[in-house]
Design a protein around this motif. Sequence first.
Motif, PDB file in Angstrom:
ATOM      1  N   GLY A  93     -28.537  59.815  55.327  1.00 30.54           N
ATOM      2  CA  GLY A  93     -27.089  59.660  55.230  1.00 30.54           C
ATOM      3  C   GLY A  93     -26.687  58.221  54.932  1.00 30.54           C
ATOM      4  O   GLY A  93     -25.779  57.971  54.133  1.00 30.54           O
ATOM      5  N   CYS A  94     -27.365  57.257  55.556  1.00 29.06           N
ATOM      6  CA  CYS A  94     -27.087  55.839  55.282  1.00 29.06           C
ATOM      7  C   CYS A  94     -27.364  55.507  53.820  1.00 29.06           C
ATOM      8  O   CYS A  94     -26.579  54.811  53.170  1.00 29.06           O
ATOM      9  CB  CYS A  94     -27.942  54.952  56.182  1.00 29.06           C
ATOM     10  SG  CYS A  94     -27.485  55.020  57.925  1.00 29.06           S
ATOM     11  N   HIS A  95     -28.470  56.015  53.304  1.00 28.48           N
ATOM     12  CA  HIS A  95     -28.817  55.751  51.906  1.00 28.48           C
ATOM     13  C   HIS A  95     -27.842  56.454  50.955  1.00 28.48           C
ATOM     14  O   HIS A  95     -27.492  55.901  49.908  1.00 28.48           O
ATOM     15  CB  HIS A  95     -30.254  56.172  51.624  1.00 28.48           C
ATOM     16  CG  HIS A  95     -31.256  55.435  52.467  1.00 28.48           C
ATOM     17  ND1 HIS A  95     -31.327  54.057  52.530  1.00 28.48           N
ATOM     18  CD2 HIS A  95     -32.211  55.890  53.302  1.00 28.48           C
ATOM     19  CE1 HIS A  95     -32.285  53.693  53.363  1.00 28.48           C
ATOM     20  NE2 HIS A  95     -32.845  54.792  53.849  1.00 28.48           N
ATOM     21  N   LEU A  96     -27.396  57.649  51.326  1.00 30.38           N
ATOM     22  CA  LEU A  96     -26.410  58.360  50.495  1.00 30.38           C
ATOM     23  C   LEU A  96     -25.081  57.602  50.470  1.00 30.38           C
ATOM     24  O   LEU A  96     -24.412  57.559  49.440  1.00 30.38           O
ATOM     25  CB  LEU A  96     -26.195  59.786  51.012  1.00 30.38           C
ATOM     26  CG  LEU A  96     -27.296  60.777  50.669  1.00 30.38           C
ATOM     27  CD1 LEU A  96     -27.126  62.070  51.459  1.00 30.38           C
ATOM     28  CD2 LEU A  96     -27.306  61.074  49.171  1.00 30.38           C
ATOM     29  N   GLN A  97     -24.694  57.003  51.603  1.00 31.51           N
ATOM     30  CA  GLN A  97     -23.444  56.251  51.644  1.00 31.51           C
ATOM     31  C   GLN A  97     -23.479  55.100  50.650  1.00 31.51           C
ATOM     32  O   GLN A  97     -22.492  54.813  49.984  1.00 31.51           O
ATOM     33  CB  GLN A  97     -23.176  55.725  53.054  1.00 31.51           C
ATOM     34  CG  GLN A  97     -21.817  55.055  53.192  1.00 31.51           C
ATOM     35  CD  GLN A  97     -20.668  56.022  52.968  1.00 31.51           C
ATOM     36  OE1 GLN A  97     -20.405  56.867  53.797  1.00 31.51           O
ATOM     37  NE2 GLN A  97     -19.985  55.904  51.833  1.00 31.51           N
ATOM     38  N   ALA A  98     -24.641  54.457  50.521  1.00 27.21           N
ATOM     39  CA  ALA A  98     -24.782  53.361  49.558  1.00 27.21           C
ATOM     40  C   ALA A  98     -24.686  53.865  48.118  1.00 27.21           C
ATOM     41  O   ALA A  98     -24.161  53.172  47.246  1.00 27.21           O
ATOM     42  CB  ALA A  98     -26.111  52.635  49.771  1.00 27.21           C
TER      43      ALA A  98
END
Length: 168
Positions: free
Chosen positions: A48-53
């Motif tokens: 999810g953190c990587h998708l937010q980026a």
Amino acid sequence: MTHVETLPAALEVDVIGGLEQALKCLQERDAALLEAQANERSITARLGCHLQAVFPDWDVDCEFNCWRGPLQSRGHIVVSTTSATTEAPTIFPDLLIHRRGSGETLAVIEVLKSDAQSARHRERRKLQHCLKRLGCPHAAMIEIGVGKSRGRHHLEMLATPLHGEQGL
């Protein structure tokens, strides 16, 4: 290496590309979690953190309670769970790419670890139900390679419901 199961429609290309980019970041930056076969929730939170980026104009939430009212959870099988459960089944999507408060949803995502094959059917049913309820254009089932399978991910895009097939 990521494997995409379906041929993407033109509108899906950006979503698929974004998912693949986030999976690559997960593989590179969080290899220790994957090697250790960490809890699915831990891996999903990092994804999810990587998708937010990758999707900075959208909100990316894990286990987001997106149902607008108590009656909308009808039809779900709710299974009791505790914080010690490593594969906690819920009625909420693992990841949701959306704009909070607007009702606008880009994608609903279910995540499975490669060592949790028994959950595949249940997760697919949950994803299909979420897809219908939210009326979003994209749905993905992602199997993340862990342990000896680290680095081998499988991305499957599910067909979206036809217009007018909203909710149950």
